[in-house]
Motif scaffolding. Structure first.
Motif, PDB file in Angstrom:
ATOM      1  N   UNK A 355       0.846  -1.195   0.000  1.00  0.00           N
ATOM      2  CA  UNK A 355       0.000   0.000   0.000  1.00  0.00           C
ATOM      3  C   UNK A 355       0.876   1.238   0.000  1.00  0.00           C
ATOM      4  N   UNK A 356       0.706   2.071  -1.013  1.00  0.00           N
ATOM      5  CA  UNK A 356       1.478   3.315  -1.136  1.00  0.00           C
ATOM      6  C   UNK A 356       0.483   4.464  -1.256  1.00  0.00           C
ATOM      7  N   UNK A 357       0.249   5.221  -0.219  1.00  0.00           N
ATOM      8  CA  UNK A 357      -0.803   6.249  -0.229  1.00  0.00           C
ATOM      9  C   UNK A 357      -0.635   7.296  -1.324  1.00  0.00           C
ATOM     10  N   UNK A 358       0.606   7.577  -1.738  1.00  0.00           N
ATOM     11  CA  UNK A 358       0.831   8.628  -2.728  1.00  0.00           C
ATOM     12  C   UNK A 358       0.549   8.179  -4.163  1.00  0.00           C
ATOM     13  N   UNK A 359       0.622   6.889  -4.411  1.00  0.00           N
ATOM     14  CA  UNK A 359       0.515   6.410  -5.801  1.00  0.00           C
ATOM     15  C   UNK A 359      -0.577   5.365  -6.012  1.00  0.00           C
ATOM     16  N   UNK A 360      -1.256   4.944  -4.962  1.00  0.00           N
ATOM     17  CA  UNK A 360      -2.186   3.825  -5.089  1.00  0.00           C
ATOM     18  C   UNK A 360      -3.351   4.148  -6.028  1.00  0.00           C
ATOM     19  N   UNK A 361      -3.839   5.375  -6.012  1.00  0.00           N
ATOM     20  CA  UNK A 361      -4.968   5.738  -6.886  1.00  0.00           C
ATOM     21  C   UNK A 361      -4.575   5.656  -8.360  1.00  0.00           C
ATOM     22  N   UNK A 362      -3.394   6.185  -8.671  1.00  0.00           N
ATOM     23  CA  UNK A 362      -2.911   6.134 -10.046  1.00  0.00           C
ATOM     24  C   UNK A 362      -2.690   4.688 -10.489  1.00  0.00           C
ATOM     25  N   UNK A 363      -2.144   3.880  -9.591  1.00  0.00           N
ATOM     26  CA  UNK A 363      -1.893   2.477  -9.931  1.00  0.00           C
ATOM     27  C   UNK A 363      -3.198   1.734 -10.211  1.00  0.00           C
ATOM     28  N   UNK A 364      -4.229   1.994  -9.413  1.00  0.00           N
ATOM     29  CA  UNK A 364      -5.521   1.344  -9.637  1.00  0.00           C
ATOM     30  C   UNK A 364      -6.101   1.743 -10.995  1.00  0.00           C
ATOM     31  N   UNK A 365      -5.958   3.015 -11.362  1.00  0.00           N
ATOM     32  CA  UNK A 365      -6.427   3.476 -12.681  1.00  0.00           C
ATOM     33  C   UNK A 365      -5.646   2.773 -13.793  1.00  0.00           C
ATOM     34  N   UNK A 366      -4.354   2.600 -13.569  1.00  0.00           N
ATOM     35  CA  UNK A 366      -3.500   1.950 -14.565  1.00  0.00           C
ATOM     36  C   UNK A 366      -3.906   0.486 -14.760  1.00  0.00           C
ATOM     37  N   UNK A 367      -4.101  -0.239 -13.666  1.00  0.00           N
ATOM     38  CA  UNK A 367      -4.502  -1.647 -13.763  1.00  0.00           C
ATOM     39  C   UNK A 367      -5.872  -1.774 -14.429  1.00  0.00           C
ATOM     40  N   UNK A 368      -6.781  -0.856 -14.125  1.00  0.00           N
ATOM     41  CA  UNK A 368      -8.103  -0.876 -14.753  1.00  0.00           C
ATOM     42  C   UNK A 368      -7.981  -0.649 -16.255  1.00  0.00           C
ATOM     43  N   UNK A 369      -7.085   0.259 -16.633  1.00  0.00           N
ATOM     44  CA  UNK A 369      -6.867   0.534 -18.056  1.00  0.00           C
ATOM     45  C   UNK A 369      -6.416  -0.724 -18.788  1.00  0.00           C
ATOM     46  N   UNK A 370      -5.497  -1.475 -18.208  1.00  0.00           N
ATOM     47  CA  UNK A 370      -4.981  -2.684 -18.854  1.00  0.00           C
ATOM     48  C   UNK A 370      -6.102  -3.675 -19.174  1.00  0.00           C
ATOM     49  N   UNK A 371      -7.110  -3.740 -18.327  1.00  0.00           N
ATOM     50  CA  UNK A 371      -8.213  -4.679 -18.536  1.00  0.00           C
ATOM     51  C   UNK A 371      -9.107  -4.282 -19.697  1.00  0.00           C
ATOM     52  N   UNK A 372      -8.985  -3.030 -20.170  1.00  0.00           N
ATOM     53  CA  UNK A 372      -9.818  -2.552 -21.269  1.00  0.00           C
ATOM     54  C   UNK A 372      -9.084  -2.502 -22.615  1.00  0.00           C
ATOM     55  N   UNK A 373      -7.828  -2.901 -22.631  1.00  0.00           N
ATOM     56  CA  UNK A 373      -7.047  -2.835 -23.869  1.00  0.00           C
ATOM     57  C   UNK A 373      -7.518  -3.901 -24.861  1.00  0.00           C
ATOM     58  N   UNK A 374      -7.697  -3.488 -26.119  1.00  0.00           N
ATOM     59  CA  UNK A 374      -8.051  -4.451 -27.179  1.00  0.00           C
ATOM     60  C   UNK A 374      -7.115  -4.371 -28.373  1.00  0.00           C
ATOM     61  N   UNK A 375      -6.333  -3.285 -28.495  1.00  0.00           N
ATOM     62  CA  UNK A 375      -5.464  -3.141 -29.665  1.00  0.00           C
ATOM     63  C   UNK A 375      -4.304  -2.214 -29.335  1.00  0.00           C
ATOM     64  N   UNK A 376      -3.289  -2.239 -30.204  1.00  0.00           N
ATOM     65  CA  UNK A 376      -2.135  -1.372 -30.006  1.00  0.00           C
ATOM     66  C   UNK A 376      -1.597  -0.914 -31.351  1.00  0.00           C
ATOM     67  N   UNK A 377      -0.751   0.114 -31.287  1.00  0.00           N
ATOM     68  CA  UNK A 377      -0.077   0.625 -32.479  1.00  0.00           C
ATOM     69  C   UNK A 377       1.253   1.215 -32.047  1.00  0.00           C
ATOM     70  N   UNK A 378       2.292   0.984 -32.860  1.00  0.00           N
ATOM     71  CA  UNK A 378       3.616   1.531 -32.560  1.00  0.00           C
ATOM     72  C   UNK A 378       4.005   2.485 -33.671  1.00  0.00           C
ATOM     73  N   UNK A 379       4.330   3.703 -33.297  1.00  0.00           N
ATOM     74  CA  UNK A 379       4.815   4.709 -34.242  1.00  0.00           C
ATOM     75  C   UNK A 379       6.163   5.197 -33.721  1.00  0.00           C
ATOM     76  N   UNK A 380       7.229   4.861 -34.462  1.00  0.00           N
ATOM     77  CA  UNK A 380       8.561   5.196 -33.988  1.00  0.00           C
ATOM     78  C   UNK A 380       8.860   4.447 -32.707  1.00  0.00           C
ATOM     79  N   UNK A 381       9.148   5.179 -31.637  1.00  0.00           N
ATOM     80  CA  UNK A 381       9.410   4.575 -30.326  1.00  0.00           C
ATOM     81  C   UNK A 381       8.254   4.795 -29.351  1.00  0.00           C
ATOM     82  N   UNK A 382       7.060   5.057 -29.893  1.00  0.00           N
ATOM     83  CA  UNK A 382       5.881   5.326 -29.068  1.00  0.00           C
ATOM     84  C   UNK A 382       4.864   4.209 -29.235  1.00  0.00           C
ATOM     85  N   UNK A 383       4.346   3.707 -28.121  1.00  0.00           N
ATOM     86  CA  UNK A 383       3.343   2.649 -28.098  1.00  0.00           C
ATOM     87  C   UNK A 383       2.002   3.241 -27.679  1.00  0.00           C
ATOM     88  N   UNK A 384       0.965   3.024 -28.500  1.00  0.00           N
ATOM     89  CA  UNK A 384      -0.385   3.488 -28.203  1.00  0.00           C
ATOM     90  C   UNK A 384      -1.261   2.276 -27.878  1.00  0.00           C
TER      91      UNK A 384
END
Length: 402
Positions: A355-384
């Motif tokens: 448990x990290x009080x300063x970053x836990x909210x951002x981490x939860x949003x990040x993990x939730x985002x991963x569950x919604x991923x369906x596709x990706x694209x790479x342009x140069x050195x950037x991953x979308x």
């Protein structure tokens, strides 16, 4: 009298017990129903990322298999005639004929690629290569319209639509294909590199040259070897039964192996070097076996520390496993890519439980985002990363190698 009273008490007791049991059963059933409904609601987004969901939606919105044709405007000729054949396995064939393009004569180009459906936007995307894409809005199962990446239509009275035809003409224009060829017991197979589709090879036209060159390398029985050919897909009698199947027609044998491709790539690199370009930036970056650092989550920019410590993502191609750092906890799981190489799903994700009080909210949003991923694209050195609405939900930058 006492016996009558006892009987009355026993009857009343039985009635009370029955009411209690019934009430308990009702409460249990209600809780179970509520839990089931809640579970259904939680699983609903996941269902919209499944292969079965996309296939079912495609069958509703399009004629599959089906061919769509039409003449669209062009800048330097009277028009471009499109003939687009969509297969249920998400493979497409496309012929684009530029009318009167060369000294009054038509010029036709063919392509073989993968198509994907974006149900939320009623749109299909044609992938001719990892970079080359075309977008069509689905007006009805009889009509699709060429649009831009955002689904916007041309502001013009000219026709940009293709219509489903019940009497399609056969697409026979040869195109250059790279893939692998194998031969065993009179069965010849070709697997197209980009789409991953496998076709039986018809033993006609320049097939004899292909087989001779293949056998000259003395492969093991059925061993696939890289080849480059010019050909097209056409119906032929199946090897078994009275049905027909799609087969590869070899119009011209080009060569064995990928020497031509490697020479072309080397030539491009030399041109970039001599023109002062940074070749390392121009080379194609792949998704796997790289360290990716999060720079944007939704609409929020993510600041990275000077020591490069931040939310990270790494795909292990050998094990098909993913791991990274979420800002507080380490996480890990599995991932799945489809044959087109553009659709991506994360599976069985788990993490440590600090448990990290300063970053836990951002981490939860990040993990939730991963569950919604369906596709990706790479342009140069950037991953979308995209969700099923084909909206960008996260952006990563490739971590510089130390």
């Amino acid at each position: 009298m006492m016996n009558k009273i006892k009987r009355t008490v026993i009857v009343l007791t039985c009635i009370i017990l029955t009411l209690i049991i019934s009430s308990g059963a009702y409460v249990t059933a209600s809780i179970k129903a509520a839990t089931t409904n809640a579970s259904d609601n939680l699983e609903a987004p996941a269902e919209k990322t499944s292969d079965a969901y996309f296939k079912a939606e495609a069958q509703k919105l399009l004629h599959l298999p089906g061919q769509y044709e039409g003449v669209l405007p062009a800048a330097d000729c009277p028009g471009i005639r499109y003939a687009l054949f969509l297969r249920p396995d998400n493979i497409y064939q496309l012929e684009m004929t530029y009318l009167e393009a060369e000294e009054g004569k038509d010029k036709t180009f063919a392509s073989l690629g993968r198509w994907e459906l974006v149900p939320s936007k009623k749109m299909i995307i044609l992938h001719e290569s990892p970079k080359d894409k075309m977008y069509f809005a689905i007006d009805s199962n009889d009509k699709i319209t060429l649009v831009d990446r955002e689904g916007k239509r041309a502001e013009s009275d000219l026709n940009f639509s293709l219509s489903h035809t019940k009497e399609p003409y056969v697409l026979k224009t040869p195109l250059q294909m790279e893939g692998t060829f194998s031969y065993m017991a009179d069965a010849a197979l070709f697997t197209h590199t980009f789409t991953g589709a496998t076709f039986p090879v018809a033993m006609e036209k320049d097939y004899v040259t292909l087989e001779e060159q293949y056998l000259s390398l003395e492969p093991q029985a059925g061993e696939p070897l890289p080849v480059v050919i010019e050909g097209h897909i056409e119906k032929r009698a199946a090897m078994e039964g009275d049905s027909t199947e799609d087969a590869l027609i070899v119009d011209r044998f080009v060569g064995m192996g990928s020497d031509e491709t490697e020479e072309a790539e080397e030539s491009e690199k030399q041109e970039e070097t001599t023109s002062g370009k940074d070749v390392s930036v121009q080379e194609k970056v792949t998704l796997e076996d790289k360290d990716w650092m999060l720079v944007r989550l939704g609409d929020k920019q993510i600041e990275r520390a000077e020591n490069n410590d931040g939310i990270s993502l790494h795909f292990n191609s050998a094990e098909k496993r993913v791991h990274g750092y979420g800002g507080c906890n380490n996480y890990f799981g599995a991932y799945r890519l489809d044959e087109s190489g553009s659709r991506l799903l994360f599976e069985q994700l788990a993490s440590t439980k600090k448990y990290c009080p300063d970053t836990i909210d951002l981490e939860e949003q990040y993990f939730k985002m991963l569950s919604h991923v369906t596709a990706f694209e790479i342009v140069g050195n950037t991953l979308y990363l995209y969700d099923y609405k084909e909206e960008i939900i996260a952006i990563f930058e490739r971590k510089a190698q130390q």
